[in-house]
Design an enzyme around this catalytic site. Sequence first.
Site, short mmCIF file in Angstrom:
data_model
loop_
_atom_site.label_atom_id
_atom_site.label_comp_id
_atom_site.label_asym_id
_atom_site.label_seq_id
_atom_site.Cartn_x
_atom_site.Cartn_y
_atom_site.Cartn_z
N ASP A 24 0.79 -1.25 0.00
CA ASP A 24 0.00 0.00 0.00
C ASP A 24 0.82 1.30 0.00
O ASP A 24 0.47 2.26 0.69
CB ASP A 24 -0.95 0.01 1.21
CG ASP A 24 -1.94 -1.15 1.20
OD1 ASP A 24 -1.89 -1.96 0.26
OD2 ASP A 24 -2.74 -1.25 2.14
N LYS A 129 -6.73 -4.89 -2.84
CA LYS A 129 -7.30 -5.59 -1.67
C LYS A 129 -8.31 -4.70 -0.96
O LYS A 129 -8.05 -3.54 -0.68
CB LYS A 129 -6.17 -5.99 -0.72
CG LYS A 129 -5.36 -4.85 -0.15
CD LYS A 129 -4.20 -5.41 0.65
CE LYS A 129 -3.44 -4.40 1.44
NZ LYS A 129 -4.20 -3.54 2.34
N CYS A 162 -1.93 -2.44 7.84
CA CYS A 162 -1.94 -3.35 6.70
C CYS A 162 -0.71 -4.26 6.62
O CYS A 162 -0.81 -5.39 6.14
CB CYS A 162 -2.12 -2.56 5.41
SG CYS A 162 -3.79 -1.88 5.29
#
Length: 227
Positions: A24, A129, A162
């Site tokens: 990310d 995701k 994450c």
Amino acid sequence: MIELPANPFPYAFDPAHTALVIIDMQRDFIEPGGFGESLGNDVALLAAIVPACRAVLEAWRKIGGLVVHTRESHKPDLSDCPPAKRNRGNPSLRIGDAGPMGRVLVAGEPGNEIIPELGPRPGEFVIDKPGKGAFYATPLHDLLKQDGITHLLFMGVTTEVCVQTSMREANDRGYDCLLLEDCTESYFPQFKASAVEMMRAQGAIVGWTATSTQLLAALAAATAAQR
Ligand code: TIU
């Protein structure tokens, strides 16, 4: 096999069976005006890891290693975004709302893109995701299994959200995971420190940690030995 000094003990991996997973590194988390800032965070801290991430990515590409990029990303109709996630914390901009970098955390919007310094190249996996973890509701495990991947090197943001979720998911699926400490960051430095410590505690209960310098030295030594 390549071995490097790591915490809590040395980590060994075969590059042919190892993927670099970059979690990310998107404008939505690293630049002002995105999701991270909408949650009330100071996003400036996160940009500091970009040079170290880039050095590892370049070295990993040079040895021909598999690269996986993830994006926290929802479909434009938000059918993959539970209302509980969208409403949590009453943010200034909710997921799907129009912000300075387009619709927040929505696929295809400028803010959802990976920052250009770490942009994916053809042949590298890009996993969208909907959750915090990279394995939930994604094809990642199947793709890694098809490629015979058993070991994962993690970088990205944020450490305790994450990155930690993804590393725990990977650990439960049987991967040996290494987190590169200086290639991950949190909006809360104390959370990063705690997450790093808790993952490697109890004999690497979730995985190992090492610095990018340690990894790069091990890769350079392995390359020199082949000559
Ligand atoms: N808020 C926060 O720390 N992180 C996230 O919402 N997503 C990721 O960590 N990518």
